[in-house]
Design a protein around this motif. Structure first.
Motif, PDB file in Angstrom:
ATOM      1  N   PRO A 112      34.284  99.672  18.498  1.00  0.00           N
ATOM      2  CA  PRO A 112      34.760 100.930  19.067  1.00  0.00           C
ATOM      3  C   PRO A 112      36.278 101.044  19.059  1.00  0.00           C
ATOM      4  O   PRO A 112      36.824 102.149  19.149  1.00  0.00           O
ATOM      5  N   ASN A 113      36.966  99.901  18.942  1.00  0.00           N
ATOM      6  CA  ASN A 113      38.427  99.893  19.023  1.00  0.00           C
ATOM      7  C   ASN A 113      39.123  99.723  17.679  1.00  0.00           C
ATOM      8  O   ASN A 113      40.287  99.313  17.628  1.00  0.00           O
ATOM      9  N   VAL A 114      38.427 100.037  16.588  1.00  0.00           N
ATOM     10  CA  VAL A 114      39.029 100.010  15.250  1.00  0.00           C
ATOM     11  C   VAL A 114      38.789 101.366  14.593  1.00  0.00           C
ATOM     12  O   VAL A 114      37.651 101.833  14.510  1.00  0.00           O
ATOM     13  N   PHE A 115      39.879 102.000  14.159  1.00  0.00           N
ATOM     14  CA  PHE A 115      39.762 103.295  13.502  1.00  0.00           C
ATOM     15  C   PHE A 115      39.063 103.156  12.156  1.00  0.00           C
ATOM     16  O   PHE A 115      39.045 102.080  11.555  1.00  0.00           O
ATOM     17  N   ARG A 116      38.515 104.254  11.672  1.00  0.00           N
ATOM     18  CA  ARG A 116      37.740 104.203  10.433  1.00  0.00           C
ATOM     19  C   ARG A 116      38.593 104.036   9.182  1.00  0.00           C
ATOM     20  O   ARG A 116      38.062 103.886   8.089  1.00  0.00           O
ATOM     21  N   ASN A 117      39.925 104.025   9.323  1.00  0.00           N
ATOM     22  CA  ASN A 117      40.792 103.665   8.200  1.00  0.00           C
ATOM     23  C   ASN A 117      41.151 102.184   8.227  1.00  0.00           C
ATOM     24  O   ASN A 117      41.888 101.693   7.366  1.00  0.00           O
ATOM     25  N   GLY A 118      40.621 101.460   9.230  1.00  0.00           N
ATOM     26  CA  GLY A 118      40.865 100.023   9.329  1.00  0.00           C
ATOM     27  C   GLY A 118      41.947  99.640  10.316  1.00  0.00           C
ATOM     28  O   GLY A 118      42.113  98.455  10.629  1.00  0.00           O
ATOM     29  N   ASN A 119      42.713 100.595  10.826  1.00  0.00           N
ATOM     30  CA  ASN A 119      43.759 100.277  11.800  1.00  0.00           C
ATOM     31  C   ASN A 119      43.143  99.874  13.134  1.00  0.00           C
ATOM     32  O   ASN A 119      42.198 100.512  13.604  1.00  0.00           O
ATOM     33  N   ALA A 120      43.686  98.826  13.723  1.00  0.00           N
ATOM     34  CA  ALA A 120      43.171  98.335  15.000  1.00  0.00           C
ATOM     35  C   ALA A 120      43.905  98.989  16.156  1.00  0.00           C
ATOM     36  O   ALA A 120      45.129  99.168  16.108  1.00  0.00           O
ATOM     37  N   CYS A 121      43.168  99.335  17.191  1.00  0.00           N
ATOM     38  CA  CYS A 121      43.767  99.842  18.424  1.00  0.00           C
ATOM     39  C   CYS A 121      44.158  98.632  19.267  1.00  0.00           C
ATOM     40  O   CYS A 121      43.291  97.842  19.664  1.00  0.00           O
ATOM     41  N   ILE A 122      45.454  98.468  19.531  1.00  0.00           N
ATOM     42  CA  ILE A 122      45.918  97.277  20.245  1.00  0.00           C
ATOM     43  C   ILE A 122      46.439  97.601  21.645  1.00  0.00           C
ATOM     44  O   ILE A 122      47.167  96.815  22.241  1.00  0.00           O
ATOM     45  N   ASP A 123      46.098  98.749  22.160  1.00  0.00           N
ATOM     46  CA  ASP A 123      46.539  99.193  23.486  1.00  0.00           C
ATOM     47  C   ASP A 123      48.009  99.620  23.445  1.00  0.00           C
ATOM     48  O   ASP A 123      48.736  99.311  22.499  1.00  0.00           O
ATOM     49  N   THR A 124      48.430 100.304  24.495  1.00  0.00           N
ATOM     50  CA  THR A 124      49.809 100.791  24.565  1.00  0.00           C
ATOM     51  C   THR A 124      50.776  99.626  24.605  1.00  0.00           C
ATOM     52  O   THR A 124      50.586  98.669  25.364  1.00  0.00           O
ATOM     53  N   TRP A 125      51.823  99.697  23.776  1.00  0.00           N
ATOM     54  CA  TRP A 125      52.817  98.628  23.732  1.00  0.00           C
ATOM     55  C   TRP A 125      53.772  98.788  24.910  1.00  0.00           C
ATOM     56  O   TRP A 125      54.408  99.825  25.071  1.00  0.00           O
ATOM     57  N   ILE A 126      53.873  97.755  25.735  1.00  0.00           N
ATOM     58  CA  ILE A 126      54.769  97.771  26.889  1.00  0.00           C
ATOM     59  C   ILE A 126      55.867  96.740  26.656  1.00  0.00           C
ATOM     60  O   ILE A 126      55.606  95.539  26.660  1.00  0.00           O
ATOM     61  N   PRO A 127      57.099  97.178  26.388  1.00  0.00           N
ATOM     62  CA  PRO A 127      58.193  96.227  26.152  1.00  0.00           C
ATOM     63  C   PRO A 127      58.304  95.222  27.291  1.00  0.00           C
ATOM     64  O   PRO A 127      58.136  95.563  28.465  1.00  0.00           O
ATOM     65  N   LEU A 128      58.534  93.966  26.935  1.00  0.00           N
ATOM     66  CA  LEU A 128      58.691  92.851  27.860  1.00  0.00           C
ATOM     67  C   LEU A 128      57.374  92.365  28.448  1.00  0.00           C
ATOM     68  O   LEU A 128      57.334  91.410  29.210  1.00  0.00           O
ATOM     69  N   THR A 129      56.264  93.032  28.111  1.00  0.00           N
ATOM     70  CA  THR A 129      54.940  92.597  28.562  1.00  0.00           C
ATOM     71  C   THR A 129      54.025  92.346  27.368  1.00  0.00           C
ATOM     72  O   THR A 129      53.399  91.299  27.265  1.00  0.00           O
ATOM     73  N   SER A 130      53.931  93.311  26.464  1.00  0.00           N
ATOM     74  CA  SER A 130      53.143  93.136  25.242  1.00  0.00           C
ATOM     75  C   SER A 130      53.864  92.181  24.297  1.00  0.00           C
ATOM     76  O   SER A 130      55.097  92.088  24.302  1.00  0.00           O
ATOM     77  N   SER A 131      53.082  91.482  23.476  1.00  0.00           N
ATOM     78  CA  SER A 131      53.680  90.521  22.550  1.00  0.00           C
ATOM     79  C   SER A 131      52.700  90.204  21.431  1.00  0.00           C
ATOM     80  O   SER A 131      51.533  90.607  21.471  1.00  0.00           O
ATOM     81  N   LEU A 132      53.169  89.458  20.453  1.00  0.00           N
ATOM     82  CA  LEU A 132      52.297  88.962  19.393  1.00  0.00           C
ATOM     83  C   LEU A 132      51.152  88.158  19.997  1.00  0.00           C
ATOM     84  O   LEU A 132      50.012  88.232  19.525  1.00  0.00           O
ATOM     85  N   VAL A 133      51.435  87.415  21.054  1.00  0.00           N
ATOM     86  CA  VAL A 133      50.416  86.589  21.706  1.00  0.00           C
ATOM     87  C   VAL A 133      49.305  87.465  22.279  1.00  0.00           C
ATOM     88  O   VAL A 133      48.113  87.173  22.104  1.00  0.00           O
ATOM     89  N   THR A 134      49.662  88.555  22.955  1.00  0.00           N
ATOM     90  CA  THR A 134      48.640  89.413  23.561  1.00  0.00           C
ATOM     91  C   THR A 134      47.846  90.164  22.502  1.00  0.00           C
ATOM     92  O   THR A 134      46.651  90.404  22.670  1.00  0.00           O
TER      93      THR A 134
END
Length: 209
Positions: A112-134
């Motif tokens: 449900p969280n992958v668009f039909r063009n293959g792009n993944a939905c990774i949630d809203t990016w929050i600077p200083l909280t979101s990261s490559l790890v998350t």
């Protein structure tokens, strides 16, 4: 050179934050090393791909476990496979700037969280909280169809919602125990806490001497 963005704390106060090019590169290196240490290499492969112009780092994350894929944007019949891979691209200015994540358009995750063009939905990016790890954390769990990371309230591919929920109800998802994804000495992180704003304002990543 430096990179700047606005950061809003839990009280709604917005301030401008900046990071140098050198510290951006080090933050990315530190987070890359963290994901290399974090996962069980027998099940989760982290591969460096040659970065193109305008990219700071390109990774291919492969989970060697049962999964399901779709082949076109008009495909609504998930097919079983033994592994799944996603590409993550990080850009100069990381971690203030968001990363992007995608699957091959002809072999993308049935979720449900992958668009039909293959792009993944990774949630809203929050600077200083979101990261490559998350981002990697969410992707590897999504690849085994772990419902703890599935966002039914923010659906990218509605045609997969009922299928995914029915498989969860039937006990088919996740396809393996999530704890197996991690290196033996590491423990599984607690479930993602849903919050619209970061609870604290972590300091910008700095160089370690």
């Amino acid at each position: 050179m430096s990179y700047t963005t606005n950061y809003t704390d839990e009280y709604g106060h917005t301030r401008e934050v900046s990071i140098s090019e050198e510290d951006s590169a080090e933050a990315l290196k530190n987070d890359y090393n963290e994901i290399i240490r974090k996962y069980n290499a027998k099940l989760v492969s982290i591969q460096r791909v040659q970065a193109k112009a305008g990219e700071a780092m390109h990774l291919r994350v492969t989970v060697k476990a049962p999964s399901h894929y779709l082949t076109t944007n008009n495909d609504f019949s998930p097919k079983a496979c033994d592994s799944m891979a996603a590409d993550i691209i990080c850009f100069p200015g990381y971690p203030l700037k968001s990363v992007s994540a995608s699957y091959a358009s002809d072999h993308y995750l049935a979720s449900p969280n992958v668009f039909r063009n293959g792009n993944a939905c990774i949630d809203t990016w929050i600077p200083l909280t979101s990261s490559l790890v998350t981002v990697v954390e969410k992707l590897v769990h999504d690849m085994i169809h772990d419902p703890t990371v599935t966002r039914y309230d923010s659906i990218a591919n509605p045609s997969m919602e009922d299928w995914h929920k029915s498989c969860v109800t039937a006990g088919r998802f996740p396809t393996i125990e999530p704890k197996l994804l991690y290196a033996p000495e590491r423990t599984v992180l607690p479930p993602r806490r849903v919050t619209s704003k970061p609870v604290t304002a972590p300091p910008l990543p700095g160089r370690h001497h």
